[in-house]
Design a protein around this motif. Structure first.
Motif, PDB file in Angstrom:
ATOM      1  N   ASP A 141      45.446  25.633   5.701  1.00 35.50           N
ATOM      2  CA  ASP A 141      44.876  24.314   5.427  1.00 35.50           C
ATOM      3  C   ASP A 141      45.785  23.441   4.579  1.00 35.50           C
ATOM      4  O   ASP A 141      45.614  22.215   4.566  1.00 35.50           O
ATOM      5  CB  ASP A 141      43.535  24.466   4.692  1.00 35.50           C
ATOM      6  N   GLY A 142      46.755  24.015   3.902  1.00 42.23           N
ATOM      7  CA  GLY A 142      47.610  23.222   3.029  1.00 42.23           C
ATOM      8  C   GLY A 142      49.037  23.127   3.523  1.00 42.23           C
ATOM      9  O   GLY A 142      49.494  22.070   3.981  1.00 42.23           O
ATOM     10  N   LEU A 143      49.760  24.250   3.472  1.00 43.32           N
ATOM     11  CA  LEU A 143      51.168  24.225   3.860  1.00 43.32           C
ATOM     12  C   LEU A 143      51.351  23.926   5.345  1.00 43.32           C
ATOM     13  O   LEU A 143      52.278  23.200   5.747  1.00 43.32           O
ATOM     14  CB  LEU A 143      51.802  25.575   3.517  1.00 43.32           C
ATOM     15  N   GLY A 144      50.493  24.506   6.197  1.00 43.02           N
ATOM     16  CA  GLY A 144      50.648  24.294   7.649  1.00 43.02           C
ATOM     17  C   GLY A 144      50.597  22.826   8.040  1.00 43.02           C
ATOM     18  O   GLY A 144      51.539  22.290   8.650  1.00 43.02           O
ATOM     19  N   MET A 169      56.644  22.001  -1.892  1.00 41.51           N
ATOM     20  CA  MET A 169      57.317  22.941  -2.790  1.00 41.51           C
ATOM     21  C   MET A 169      56.449  23.262  -4.015  1.00 41.51           C
ATOM     22  O   MET A 169      56.407  24.406  -4.487  1.00 41.51           O
ATOM     23  CB  MET A 169      58.658  22.363  -3.235  1.00 41.51           C
ATOM     24  N   ALA A 170      55.717  22.262  -4.539  1.00 46.42           N
ATOM     25  CA  ALA A 170      54.803  22.518  -5.667  1.00 46.42           C
ATOM     26  C   ALA A 170      53.691  23.480  -5.260  1.00 46.42           C
ATOM     27  O   ALA A 170      53.307  24.382  -6.033  1.00 46.42           O
ATOM     28  CB  ALA A 170      54.222  21.200  -6.174  1.00 46.42           C
ATOM     29  N   ASP A 171      53.189  23.296  -4.025  1.00 49.37           N
ATOM     30  CA  ASP A 171      52.161  24.232  -3.544  1.00 49.37           C
ATOM     31  C   ASP A 171      52.718  25.638  -3.421  1.00 49.37           C
ATOM     32  O   ASP A 171      52.032  26.628  -3.736  1.00 49.37           O
ATOM     33  CB  ASP A 171      51.609  23.762  -2.194  1.00 49.37           C
ATOM     34  N   VAL A 172      53.983  25.722  -2.956  1.00 47.18           N
ATOM     35  CA  VAL A 172      54.601  27.044  -2.832  1.00 47.18           C
ATOM     36  C   VAL A 172      54.757  27.694  -4.206  1.00 47.18           C
ATOM     37  O   VAL A 172      54.497  28.899  -4.383  1.00 47.18           O
ATOM     38  CB  VAL A 172      55.954  26.938  -2.101  1.00 47.18           C
ATOM     39  N   ARG A 173      55.189  26.914  -5.202  1.00 49.07           N
ATOM     40  CA  ARG A 173      55.320  27.456  -6.555  1.00 49.07           C
ATOM     41  C   ARG A 173      53.961  27.944  -7.094  1.00 49.07           C
ATOM     42  O   ARG A 173      53.868  28.984  -7.749  1.00 49.07           O
ATOM     43  CB  ARG A 173      55.898  26.397  -7.500  1.00 49.07           C
ATOM     44  N   ARG A 174      52.877  27.171  -6.830  1.00 54.17           N
ATOM     45  CA  ARG A 174      51.553  27.588  -7.299  1.00 54.17           C
ATOM     46  C   ARG A 174      51.138  28.896  -6.657  1.00 54.17           C
ATOM     47  O   ARG A 174      50.607  29.798  -7.323  1.00 54.17           O
ATOM     48  CB  ARG A 174      50.534  26.496  -6.975  1.00 54.17           C
ATOM     49  N   ALA A 182      39.437  42.700  -3.303  1.00 55.95           N
ATOM     50  CA  ALA A 182      40.402  41.758  -3.879  1.00 55.95           C
ATOM     51  C   ALA A 182      41.553  41.496  -2.924  1.00 55.95           C
ATOM     52  O   ALA A 182      42.032  40.358  -2.795  1.00 55.95           O
ATOM     53  CB  ALA A 182      40.922  42.306  -5.205  1.00 55.95           C
ATOM     54  N   ARG A 183      41.995  42.573  -2.239  1.00 56.77           N
ATOM     55  CA  ARG A 183      43.091  42.375  -1.285  1.00 56.77           C
ATOM     56  C   ARG A 183      42.673  41.449  -0.152  1.00 56.77           C
ATOM     57  O   ARG A 183      43.411  40.522   0.213  1.00 56.77           O
ATOM     58  CB  ARG A 183      43.513  43.730  -0.725  1.00 56.77           C
ATOM     59  N   GLU A 184      41.469  41.682   0.402  1.00 56.44           N
ATOM     60  CA  GLU A 184      41.009  40.839   1.503  1.00 56.44           C
ATOM     61  C   GLU A 184      40.762  39.415   1.028  1.00 56.44           C
ATOM     62  O   GLU A 184      41.027  38.454   1.764  1.00 56.44           O
ATOM     63  CB  GLU A 184      39.732  41.430   2.110  1.00 56.44           C
ATOM     64  N   GLU A 185      40.235  39.273  -0.193  1.00 55.21           N
ATOM     65  CA  GLU A 185      40.000  37.936  -0.725  1.00 55.21           C
ATOM     66  C   GLU A 185      41.324  37.209  -0.957  1.00 55.21           C
ATOM     67  O   GLU A 185      41.441  35.998  -0.690  1.00 55.21           O
ATOM     68  CB  GLU A 185      39.217  38.039  -2.037  1.00 55.21           C
ATOM     69  N   GLU A 186      42.336  37.965  -1.429  1.00 53.71           N
ATOM     70  CA  GLU A 186      43.649  37.352  -1.624  1.00 53.71           C
ATOM     71  C   GLU A 186      44.265  36.943  -0.305  1.00 53.71           C
ATOM     72  O   GLU A 186      44.871  35.868  -0.184  1.00 53.71           O
ATOM     73  CB  GLU A 186      44.557  38.339  -2.363  1.00 53.71           C
ATOM     74  N   ARG A 187      44.105  37.785   0.713  1.00 53.79           N
ATOM     75  CA  ARG A 187      44.607  37.415   2.039  1.00 53.79           C
ATOM     76  C   ARG A 187      43.893  36.169   2.575  1.00 53.79           C
ATOM     77  O   ARG A 187      44.513  35.296   3.189  1.00 53.79           O
ATOM     78  CB  ARG A 187      44.401  38.583   3.005  1.00 53.79           C
ATOM     79  N   ARG A 188      42.561  36.141   2.359  1.00 55.66           N
ATOM     80  CA  ARG A 188      41.819  34.971   2.831  1.00 55.66           C
ATOM     81  C   ARG A 188      42.290  33.714   2.119  1.00 55.66           C
ATOM     82  O   ARG A 188      42.431  32.641   2.737  1.00 55.66           O
ATOM     83  CB  ARG A 188      40.326  35.209   2.594  1.00 55.66           C
ATOM     84  N   ARG A 189      42.522  33.821   0.787  1.00 54.76           N
ATOM     85  CA  ARG A 189      42.983  32.651   0.053  1.00 54.76           C
ATOM     86  C   ARG A 189      44.359  32.202   0.527  1.00 54.76           C
ATOM     87  O   ARG A 189      44.602  30.993   0.723  1.00 54.76           O
ATOM     88  CB  ARG A 189      43.030  32.979  -1.446  1.00 54.76           C
ATOM     89  N   LEU A 190      45.272  33.189   0.724  1.00 56.50           N
ATOM     90  CA  LEU A 190      46.607  32.829   1.213  1.00 56.50           C
ATOM     91  C   LEU A 190      46.533  32.199   2.603  1.00 56.50           C
ATOM     92  O   LEU A 190      47.235  31.211   2.892  1.00 56.50           O
ATOM     93  CB  LEU A 190      47.489  34.074   1.239  1.00 56.50           C
ATOM     94  N   ARG A 191      45.692  32.793   3.447  1.00 57.83           N
ATOM     95  CA  ARG A 191      45.549  32.234   4.803  1.00 57.83           C
ATOM     96  C   ARG A 191      45.026  30.800   4.720  1.00 57.83           C
ATOM     97  O   ARG A 191      45.506  29.905   5.440  1.00 57.83           O
ATOM     98  CB  ARG A 191      44.592  33.102   5.614  1.00 57.83           C
ATOM     99  N   ARG A 192      44.007  30.590   3.832  1.00 59.31           N
ATOM    100  CA  ARG A 192      43.439  29.244   3.714  1.00 59.31           C
ATOM    101  C   ARG A 192      44.471  28.271   3.164  1.00 59.31           C
ATOM    102  O   ARG A 192      44.603  27.138   3.663  1.00 59.31           O
ATOM    103  CB  ARG A 192      42.215  29.301   2.794  1.00 59.31           C
ATOM    104  N   ASP A 193      45.222  28.706   2.133  1.00 57.98           N
ATOM    105  CA  ASP A 193      46.226  27.808   1.562  1.00 57.98           C
ATOM    106  C   ASP A 193      47.343  27.513   2.557  1.00 57.98           C
ATOM    107  O   ASP A 193      47.816  26.368   2.662  1.00 57.98           O
ATOM    108  CB  ASP A 193      46.808  28.423   0.290  1.00 57.98           C
ATOM    109  N   LEU A 194      47.753  28.548   3.303  1.00 60.31           N
ATOM    110  CA  LEU A 194      48.832  28.332   4.274  1.00 60.31           C
ATOM    111  C   LEU A 194      48.359  27.516   5.474  1.00 60.31           C
ATOM    112  O   LEU A 194      49.065  26.612   5.949  1.00 60.31           O
ATOM    113  CB  LEU A 194      49.377  29.683   4.745  1.00 60.31           C
TER     114      LEU A 194
END
Length: 693
Positions: free
Chosen positions: A503-506, A545-550, A489-501
């Protein structure tokens, strides 16, 4: 073709006193016959009976045997007033009681008080009708256990033919002239010869009667073989209960076989006593089998009887061999002392070991608790998992208490149930709880278990030891699974955060930076276009900012930090309320300053439970309760819906509830109370360090 099922009416009379009156009358009559016979035998002890009287002089044993039969038959008559086996057993017992009394009365009247009334009738009853004493055994075998002859036509014809042959000898012996009896068995003493034994004269020659008597005696083996064959036929066609009834009869046959073997070893005074004892035990066995009282105890009694009988025979043979060898080598003078020395030094320990071995085979290893516990410990050490450990417990309990069937059921921490069986279930069962710490985690099912207080203490020690080992293995395996899930779960959460940051926020922030740079360049030359670019950039920043809140809400609901766990749950309940569903949130004291992990777990458990209420329960009211009691946060979600079906498997949502509680060292249970609905109850420890330890 199979035999018809029992159809004998078994209802009691309207009044228990009326139902018991006739059996009690028969029993009192047999008891009176036994007492009178014993009194007469005591007075007749001074008589030295001459040979040829045909009376053994000890009539009280026959009367006592009849009393046992009448008492057994009377009990059956009370429970089953119309059962043919009950009547056959009772009438046979009355005949035995009267026969013993008649013999004692004849001796007393002939040798002590001549002229007593009824001597000829008593002598006729004893000497002629005595042949009918053994008529009851074949009749009982043919009627046992349901009171009917076999339903199959060939077996029914054989049974009727056998009964006719069985009745032939008593009828012939009642009609045969005294002259023929004197020729076959010798002339009686003169004082006995004066008694009349030919009340029904039949005009046939002595040669005819001699041939009929020989033919009746020759038919005796058939009268026994056919009933035995009928019993075997019934056993093959019977169900489990019927076979257990017939095994009681087999036990009586084994005892009577021992009765036939012992007389040569015990001398001339014991054969008659042993015969009567065997008949009495047969009557008691029929009583137990027909009444079905503790029917399946025969599965332990029968092998125990056979084993102890064989062991007793071996011990007696060894005793005889020791004294014979000692007497042959040393002579009669020193043989007794030498035999005693041999027995004391060598043979006594061997005989003790044999008896212990026999008791272990019959009763199990319960007499040696240390060995039993050691055996279980060794088996638990060799087991590689919880299932094998439960199997080791089942085998050890079965071996220790000589049980045919043991089943162990254990509730796993994930809510599933582990079931391990040993042996084949036969007969009534006993269910005992399996307790780990103070919680019932399963049950132990034993078939035909008769446990003393000492046995129960030993069983408790075995179950506690095995439950602790199995629970420790389960918890260890669960801990390993939880660790693996946490890492995944930790690695999956890191992968999701990395993908969101990434592919999305970056890209979004990169585009914002470029637009701002472009607006700066156009601020002087094209201010209007620069304002439009900045306006578009502001909109993109709002999206970022909406993505950050999510992302923040997925990590931890902001409402927990802003409102606290109670108000956050109320806010979530407000979104789910409707006209058809009323949700009430109740909070106790001590909900402020909870550990962050506990708040998240409580919030997620309530959210998942409320989601299940909305989707599946069809409830009209749901109550959510949060309360901190001691060092535990208790969370309850109770609805009045349709509940959960008994055969419904746990889904992903239910498993996630338990996993979230287990991650913190707590527990979560989903039950259906008697009042209806579903109750989700979770207990979350507030002291995280203690829970981790």
């Amino acid at each position: 073709m199979t035999d018809a099922p029992p159809a004998v009416p078994s209802g009691r009379a309207a009044s228990p006193w009326k139902a018991a009156a006739l059996p009690a009358l028969f029993t009192v009559f047999a008891l009176a016959c036994t007492v009178c016979t014993a009194v007469l035998d005591t007075r007749n002890a001074v008589v030295d009976l001459p040979p040829g009287t045909g009376i053994d002089g000890v009539g009280w044993t026959a009367s006592l045997c009849g009393l046992v039969q009448v008492a057994s038959g009377g009990l059956l008559l009370y429970r089953l007033p119309r059962h043919p086996v009950a009547w056959a057993l009772t009438l046979s017992g009355l005949h035995w009681a009267l026969n013993g009394l008649a013999g004692a009365w004849v001796i007393h009247g002939v040798y002590l008080e001549p002229g007593l009334p009824g001597l000829s009738a008593a002598f006729f009853l004893y000497a002629r009708f005595g042949a009918a004493l053994m008529l009851g055994l074949p009749l009982l075998l043919l009627l046992f256990p349901d009171g009917r002859l076999p339903a199959a036509r060939p077996w029914r014809v054989l049974s009727v033919f056998s009964l006719g042959l069985t009745a032939l000898l008593p009828v012939v012996w009642a009609l045969v002239p005294s002259s023929v009896v004197a020729r076959l068995e010798g002339s009686p003493p003169p004082e006995m010869a004066r008694l009349t034994l030919d009340p029904i004269p039949v005009g046939m020659s002595d040669e005819f009667w001699t041939g009929v008597v020989h033919a009746a005696h020759a038919a005796l083996p058939v009268t026994l073989l056919v009933p035995v064959a009928v019993v075997v036929h019934r056993y093959r066609k019977a169900e489990a209960e019927g076979r257990a009834q017939i095994r009681w009869l087999l036990w009586a046959a084994v005892v009577n076989l021992g009765v036939l073997v012992l007389p040569p070893l015990l001398g001339s005074g014991f054969p008659v006593l042993l015969l009567y004892a065997g008949i009495s035990l047969t009557s008691l066995a029929i009583l137990v089998a027909v009444a079905k009282y503790r029917l399946y105890d025969i599965d332990r009694l029968l092998p125990a009887t056979v084993l102890y009988g064989l062991l007793a025979a071996v011990v007696v043979a060894l005793d005889v061999a020791v004294f014979t060898v000692a007497g042959g080598v040393l002579g009669e003078r020193d043989s007794a002392l030498a035999a005693i020395a041999v027995v004391a030094v060598a043979y006594a320990p061997l005989r003790t070991w044999l008896w212990r071995l026999a008791r272990r085979l019959v009763h199990g290893s319960r007499d040696d608790p240390y060995a039993t516990v050691s055996t279980l410990a060794a088996r638990l050490d060799q087991a590689s998992g919880p299932e094998e450990q439960l199997g080791a417990l089942a085998r050890t309990v079965a071996d220790a208490f000589a049980l045919p069937y043991v089943r162990v059921e254990i509730e796993r921490p994930d809510g599933t149930r582990s079931v391990v069986e040993h042996g084949v279930a036969r007969g009534p069962s006993v269910s005992l709880p399996v307790v780990y710490s103070t919680d019932a985690v399963g049950r132990l099912v034993l078939c035909r278990a008769e446990l003393t207080d000492r046995d129960q203490r030993l069983l408790g020690d075995l179950v506690r030891q095995a439950a602790a080992a199995a629970r420790a293995s389960e918890l260890s395996a669960d801990l390993q699974r939880i660790r693996a899930k946490l890492v995944a779960a930790r690695e999956e959460e890191r992968r999701r955060l990395r993908r969101d940051l990434h592919d999305g926020l970056g890209p979004s922030l990169g585009a914002v930076a470029l637009r701002i740079e472009l607006a700066r360049n156009l601020a002087v030359s094209a201010p209007e276009r620069s304002d439009a670019i900045l306006e578009q950039t502001a909109a993109e920043v709002s999206g970022v900012m909406a993505d950050v809140r999510r992302l923040v809400h997925d990590l931890r609901p902001p409402a927990l930090d802003e409102l606290g766990v109670l108000r956050a749950v109320e806010q979530h309940a407000d979104r789910l309320r409707s006209t058809s569903l009323q949700i009430v949130v109740v909070g106790g004291d001590g909900l402020d300053g909870l550990p962050a992990a506990v708040e998240v777990a409580a919030y997620r458990i309530v959210s998942e439970a409320l989601a299940n209420v909305v989707r599946h329960s069809g409830a009209g009211r749901c109550e959510v309760t949060l309360a901190a009691r001691g060092h535990v946060l208790e969370v309850e979600v109770h609805d009045d819906g349709s509940g959960i079906g008994r055969d419904t498997a746990a889904g992903v949502g239910m498993l996630s509830l338990r996993e979230r509680a287990a991650e913190l060292g707590g527990d979560c249970a989903v039950t259906c109370p008697d009042g209806g609905g579903t109750l989700v109850r979770a207990r979350l420890p507030l002291e995280m360090e203690t829970a981790v330890a």
